[in-house]
Design an enzyme around this catalytic site. Structure first.
Site, PDB file in Angstrom:
ATOM      1  N   SER A 135     -63.118  66.127 -11.966  1.00 27.14           N
ATOM      2  CA  SER A 135     -63.540  67.392 -11.373  1.00 27.14           C
ATOM      3  C   SER A 135     -64.395  68.125 -12.406  1.00 27.14           C
ATOM      4  O   SER A 135     -63.929  68.425 -13.506  1.00 27.14           O
ATOM      5  CB  SER A 135     -62.291  68.207 -11.019  1.00 27.14           C
ATOM      6  N   LYS A 161     -66.428  65.003  -8.671  1.00 27.94           N
ATOM      7  CA  LYS A 161     -66.243  66.190  -7.812  1.00 27.94           C
ATOM      8  C   LYS A 161     -66.902  67.369  -8.496  1.00 27.94           C
ATOM      9  O   LYS A 161     -66.620  67.641  -9.670  1.00 27.94           O
ATOM     10  CB  LYS A 161     -64.739  66.429  -7.612  1.00 27.94           C
ATOM     11  N   LEU A 162     -67.788  68.044  -7.767  1.00 30.65           N
ATOM     12  CA  LEU A 162     -68.444  69.226  -8.309  1.00 30.65           C
ATOM     13  C   LEU A 162     -67.791  70.473  -7.745  1.00 30.65           C
ATOM     14  O   LEU A 162     -67.615  70.598  -6.530  1.00 30.65           O
ATOM     15  CB  LEU A 162     -69.935  69.247  -7.930  1.00 30.65           C
ATOM     16  N   LYS A 163     -67.433  71.400  -8.622  1.00 31.51           N
ATOM     17  CA  LYS A 163     -66.969  72.701  -8.170  1.00 31.51           C
ATOM     18  C   LYS A 163     -68.196  73.471  -7.683  1.00 31.51           C
ATOM     19  O   LYS A 163     -69.240  73.457  -8.360  1.00 31.51           O
ATOM     20  CB  LYS A 163     -66.299  73.441  -9.324  1.00 31.51           C
ATOM     21  N   ASP A 189     -65.887  70.935  -4.185  1.00 32.08           N
ATOM     22  CA  ASP A 189     -64.683  71.760  -3.991  1.00 32.08           C
ATOM     23  C   ASP A 189     -65.063  73.224  -4.145  1.00 32.08           C
ATOM     24  O   ASP A 189     -65.537  73.645  -5.202  1.00 32.08           O
ATOM     25  CB  ASP A 189     -63.618  71.381  -5.032  1.00 32.08           C
ATOM     26  N   ASN A 191     -62.894  75.911  -3.385  1.00 28.35           N
ATOM     27  CA  ASN A 191     -61.754  76.807  -3.657  1.00 28.35           C
ATOM     28  C   ASN A 191     -61.858  78.117  -2.880  1.00 28.35           C
ATOM     29  O   ASN A 191     -61.754  79.202  -3.461  1.00 28.35           O
ATOM     30  CB  ASN A 191     -61.600  77.064  -5.165  1.00 28.35           C
ATOM     31  N   GLU A 214     -64.117  70.216  -0.064  1.00 31.44           N
ATOM     32  CA  GLU A 214     -62.720  70.636  -0.210  1.00 31.44           C
ATOM     33  C   GLU A 214     -62.603  72.156  -0.088  1.00 31.44           C
ATOM     34  O   GLU A 214     -63.348  72.900  -0.739  1.00 31.44           O
ATOM     35  CB  GLU A 214     -62.246  70.151  -1.594  1.00 31.44           C
ATOM     36  N   ASP A 239     -57.024  71.643   0.568  1.00 31.98           N
ATOM     37  CA  ASP A 239     -56.196  71.693  -0.636  1.00 31.98           C
ATOM     38  C   ASP A 239     -55.262  72.900  -0.486  1.00 31.98           C
ATOM     39  O   ASP A 239     -54.144  72.766   0.031  1.00 31.98           O
ATOM     40  CB  ASP A 239     -57.125  71.809  -1.859  1.00 31.98           C
ATOM     41  N   LYS A 263     -51.371  67.675  -3.529  1.00 29.40           N
ATOM     42  CA  LYS A 263     -50.912  68.120  -4.850  1.00 29.40           C
ATOM     43  C   LYS A 263     -49.421  68.331  -4.718  1.00 29.40           C
ATOM     44  O   LYS A 263     -48.977  69.269  -4.043  1.00 29.40           O
ATOM     45  CB  LYS A 263     -51.570  69.444  -5.242  1.00 29.40           C
ATOM     46  N   GLY A 291     -55.198  67.585  -8.769  1.00 28.52           N
ATOM     47  CA  GLY A 291     -54.668  67.876 -10.097  1.00 28.52           C
ATOM     48  C   GLY A 291     -54.746  69.358 -10.379  1.00 28.52           C
ATOM     49  O   GLY A 291     -55.367  70.125  -9.634  1.00 28.52           O
TER      50      GLY A 291
HETATM   51  O1  OSB Z   1     -58.866  73.090  -6.649  1.00 23.28           O
HETATM   52  O2  OSB Z   1     -58.472  71.088  -7.153  1.00 23.28           O
HETATM   53  C1  OSB Z   1     -58.517  72.261  -7.494  1.00 23.28           C
HETATM   54  C2  OSB Z   1     -57.852  72.614 -11.234  1.00 23.28           C
HETATM   55  C3  OSB Z   1     -57.022  73.717 -11.243  1.00 23.28           C
HETATM   56  C4  OSB Z   1     -56.728  74.344 -10.068  1.00 23.28           C
HETATM   57  C5  OSB Z   1     -57.259  73.877  -8.862  1.00 23.28           C
HETATM   58  C6  OSB Z   1     -58.078  72.754  -8.842  1.00 23.28           C
HETATM   59  C7  OSB Z   1     -58.411  72.132 -10.064  1.00 23.28           C
HETATM   60  C8  OSB Z   1     -59.323  70.995 -10.169  1.00 23.28           C
HETATM   61  C9  OSB Z   1     -59.196  70.078 -11.360  1.00 23.28           C
HETATM   62  O3  OSB Z   1     -60.221  70.792  -9.381  1.00 23.28           O
HETATM   63  C10 OSB Z   1     -58.168  69.034 -11.135  1.00 23.28           C
HETATM   64  C11 OSB Z   1     -57.793  68.290 -12.400  1.00 23.28           C
HETATM   65  O4  OSB Z   1     -58.639  67.657 -13.006  1.00 23.28           O
HETATM   66  O5  OSB Z   1     -56.596  68.340 -12.779  1.00 23.28           O
HETATM   67 MG    MG Z   2     -59.177  71.956  -4.863  1.00 25.98          MG
END
Ligand code: OSB
Ligand code: MG
Length: 369
Positions: A135, A161-163, A189, A191, A214, A239, A263, A291
């Site tokens: 990520s 995976k790109l935020k 992702d 969020n 995501e 998620d 998760k 994660g």
């Molecule tokens: O949204 O998946 C998520 C990390 C912390 C909180 C939420 C997320 C994430 C990640 C990284 O995307 C996941 C990882 O590498 O552990």
């Molecule tokens: Mg996520």
């Protein structure tokens, strides 16, 4: 089993690089480990959330109180303690899935150690290694992002995976596609950073052949995710919205999720995570293991889960070096883009005494003398 002692260890481990998402920037993994001592064996687990409730409503200081005052007393009162008994014993306490997962996982670790069985075997794992995705956080510029992606691909990661967030979406995705090609398994992702009014904008991502997008919309809004999925071709993956197997079943049935990020922490632990795997598999919906920048204590059981047959996509189960210069356990190392599924009893790992001493900020007895 019977609980004799529960200790909480607050740890803070610096991240190798700041991790920026649509909800904030993390520079260290600041959380607690739970150490549960029973009359049969000992178990370890890690609380997955952060000091601030930005990803989810739970947070470190709150979870300590919930565990001490509401969860541990109920579980310690059980005449015959098993991991399967933790969720029923704490069901009247509303919410707090991440705190509950911490307690259930430590109890499960102890129980499996008492039986000499690995978590992977217990859960029904069918692989001895799992492909690793990574990520990649929001960067200050597209060239900086391309450098990061190039480095991760050089290390062997099998999926990127790109935020994303408004203002950092189509452009970085296009740049990664142009530079690394259409064959690269790529997903994004958000969020929860968008609203349904952004549907036409998000549709612009369709041309890049992403594996999934995501959690684009509000956590509480399965309905809006279903409406969005009608308007975009990229599969919607949930998620934050999925707190239990029933949520997953509802989201799948209403067309709000074509893929599910599992998760274990977010859904109350590995037993409920397996139910999500099962209900998704029954609908032909692929799942993958998310994660939370875990230390080795949280990463190890995630690798066991990711070895179940329905985990059809690479997870955010990256090597320890992606997060930390030094982990609190023996590090997980990438081999040919894969991480090994732990084979030892229980979660298959424990903190290294020296690292634990140096990273521990505070200790607190939550139960027993
Ligand atoms: O949204 O998946 C998520 C990390 C912390 C909180 C939420 C997320 C994430 C990640 C990284 O995307 C996941 C990882 O590498 O552990
Ligand atoms: Mg996520």
């Amino acid at each position: 089993m019977k609980i004799e002692h529960v200790e909480l260890l607050h740890v803070a481990i610096p991240l190798v690089t700041p991790f920026r998402t649509s909800f904030g920037t993390m520079t260290s993994k600041d959380t607690f480990l739970l150490h549960v001592v029973t009359d049969a064996a000992e178990g370890w687990s890690e609380f997955a959330a952060d000091p601030e409730p930005l990803y989810c409503s739970e947070f470190v200081a709150g979870a300590q109180i919930v565990l001490r005052d509401f969860l541990i007393p109920r579980v310690a009162a059980l005449p015959r303690l098993t991991a399967a008994g933790v969720a029923p014993a704490t069901a009247k306490i509303k919410g707090h899935q991440l705190a509950k997962a911490t307690l259930e996982t430590a109890v499960l670790d102890a129980e499996l150690r008492a039986h000499g069985m690995s978590l992977a075997t217990y859960l029904g794992a069918v692989h001895d290694r799992v492909p690793a995705g990574v990520s990649v956080g929001i960067k200050e510029s597209v060239p900086a992002l391309l450098d990061d992606v190039e480095r991760y691909l050089g290390e062997g990661y099998r999926r990127i995976k790109l935020k994303i967030e408004p203002g950092w979406d189509v452009e970085p995705v296009r740049a990664v596609r142009e530079r690394f090609g259409d064959a690269l398994p790529l997903q994004v992702d958000a969020n929860t950073a968008y609203s349904l009014a952004d549907a036409e904008h998000l549709r612009r991502l369709d041309e890049f052949g992403l594996l999934l997008i995501e959690e684009p919309l509000d956590e509480d809004d399965l309905y809006a995710h279903a409406r969005l999925q009608e308007r975009i071709a990229t599969p919607v993956c949930l998620d934050e919205s999925i707190h239990c197997a029933r949520d997953a079943a509802a989201a799948i049935a209403m067309g709000a999720a074509r893929v599910v990020n599992v998760k274990p922490a977010r859904v109350g632990g590995y037993l409920e995570a397996r139910r999500i795997h099962d209900v998704s598999a029954a609908h032909g919906v692929p799942v993958w293991c998310g994660g939370m920048l875990e230390t080795g204590i949280g990463r190890s059981p995630n690798l066991a889960l990711a070895a179940l047959p329905g985990f059809a996509l690479p997870g955010d189960t990256s090597a320890s070096s992606r997060y930390f210069a030094e982990d609190i356990t023996e590090p997980f190392v990438l081999h040919d883009g894969y991480l090994p599924v732990p084979t030892g009893p229980g979660i298959g790992i424990e903190p290294l005494a020296d690292a634990l001493r140096r990273f521990t900020r505070a200790r607190q007895t939550l139960w027993g003398e």
